[in-house]
Design a protein around this motif. Structure first.
Motif, PDB file in Angstrom:
ATOM      1  N   GLU A   5       0.832  -1.204   0.000  1.00 55.33           N
ATOM      2  CA  GLU A   5       0.000   0.000   0.000  1.00 55.33           C
ATOM      3  C   GLU A   5       0.871   1.259   0.000  1.00 55.33           C
ATOM      4  N   GLY A   6       1.985   1.227   0.710  1.00 55.14           N
ATOM      5  CA  GLY A   6       2.927   2.336   0.713  1.00 55.14           C
ATOM      6  C   GLY A   6       3.588   2.506  -0.647  1.00 55.14           C
ATOM      7  N   GLU A  73       1.115   4.380  14.070  1.00 56.43           N
ATOM      8  CA  GLU A  73       1.549   4.740  12.722  1.00 56.43           C
ATOM      9  C   GLU A  73       2.842   4.029  12.362  1.00 56.43           C
ATOM     10  N   ARG A  74       2.962   3.681  11.089  1.00 51.92           N
ATOM     11  CA  ARG A  74       4.227   3.219  10.535  1.00 51.92           C
ATOM     12  C   ARG A  74       4.680   4.275   9.550  1.00 51.92           C
ATOM     13  N   THR A  99       3.657   7.525   5.356  1.00 53.34           N
ATOM     14  CA  THR A  99       3.156   7.177   6.683  1.00 53.34           C
ATOM     15  C   THR A  99       1.809   6.471   6.586  1.00 53.34           C
ATOM     16  N   GLU A 100       1.684   5.351   7.301  1.00 54.08           N
ATOM     17  CA  GLU A 100       0.399   4.676   7.413  1.00 54.08           C
ATOM     18  C   GLU A 100      -0.327   5.289   8.605  1.00 54.08           C
ATOM     19  N   ASP A 103      -5.017   1.643   9.271  1.00 54.18           N
ATOM     20  CA  ASP A 103      -4.752   0.372   8.614  1.00 54.18           C
ATOM     21  C   ASP A 103      -5.024   0.480   7.117  1.00 54.18           C
ATOM     22  N   GLY A 104      -3.968   0.403   6.307  1.00 54.60           N
ATOM     23  CA  GLY A 104      -4.081   0.449   4.860  1.00 54.60           C
ATOM     24  C   GLY A 104      -4.227   1.835   4.254  1.00 54.60           C
ATOM     25  N   VAL A 105      -4.214   2.884   5.073  1.00 56.18           N
ATOM     26  CA  VAL A 105      -4.352   4.259   4.582  1.00 56.18           C
ATOM     27  C   VAL A 105      -3.014   4.966   4.756  1.00 56.18           C
ATOM     28  N   TRP A 106      -2.437   5.419   3.650  1.00 57.59           N
ATOM     29  CA  TRP A 106      -1.098   5.994   3.647  1.00 57.59           C
ATOM     30  C   TRP A 106      -1.134   7.454   3.207  1.00 57.59           C
TER      31      TRP A 106
END
Length: 119
Positions: A5-6, A73-74, A99-100, A103-106
């Protein structure tokens, strides 16, 4: 390693940059760091024409995980080499903060467009 996703977020940013859609890119990045005018100026100063990188260029992105974000956050600092009509793989690169936020949103922040190896 940057999750798929990223990677897709990075692809979207590069697509806008290559097509010269700087205002859309400014909106996507919420205008943090670089305005549309600054992006356009940085690309114009190179005197080169950006092209879409081959798919293989996204398989091994230089992504460094950052540990200082919020617990949920990642975040990754990503350096992406740019491709040009004149050079193919060039010495130009874009630096991004990916940055996430959910969940699944960057989200993506464009840190800079530059020549050479630095970020």
């Amino acid at each position: 390693m940057l999750p798929e996703e990223g990677v897709n977020a990075v692809r979207a940013v590069l697509g806008l940059l290559v097509r010269g859609h700087y205002e859309e890119l400014e909106t996507l990045t919420e205008g943090r760091r670089l305005s549309a005018g600054e992006m356009a100026s940085a690309i114009e100063r190179t005197g080169r024409h950006l092209i879409t990188p081959p798919d293989g260029a996204f398989r091994s992105l230089d992504a460094v995980p950052l540990a200082d974000g919020a617990a949920d956050e990642r975040a990754f600092r990503v350096r992406v080499p740019l491709w040009t009509a004149q050079d193919g793989l060039s010495d130009l690169a874009v630096s991004l903060l990916v940055t996430e936020v959910m969940d699944g949103v960057w989200t993506v922040e464009l840190l800079g467009i530059h020549a050479g190896e630095g970020t």
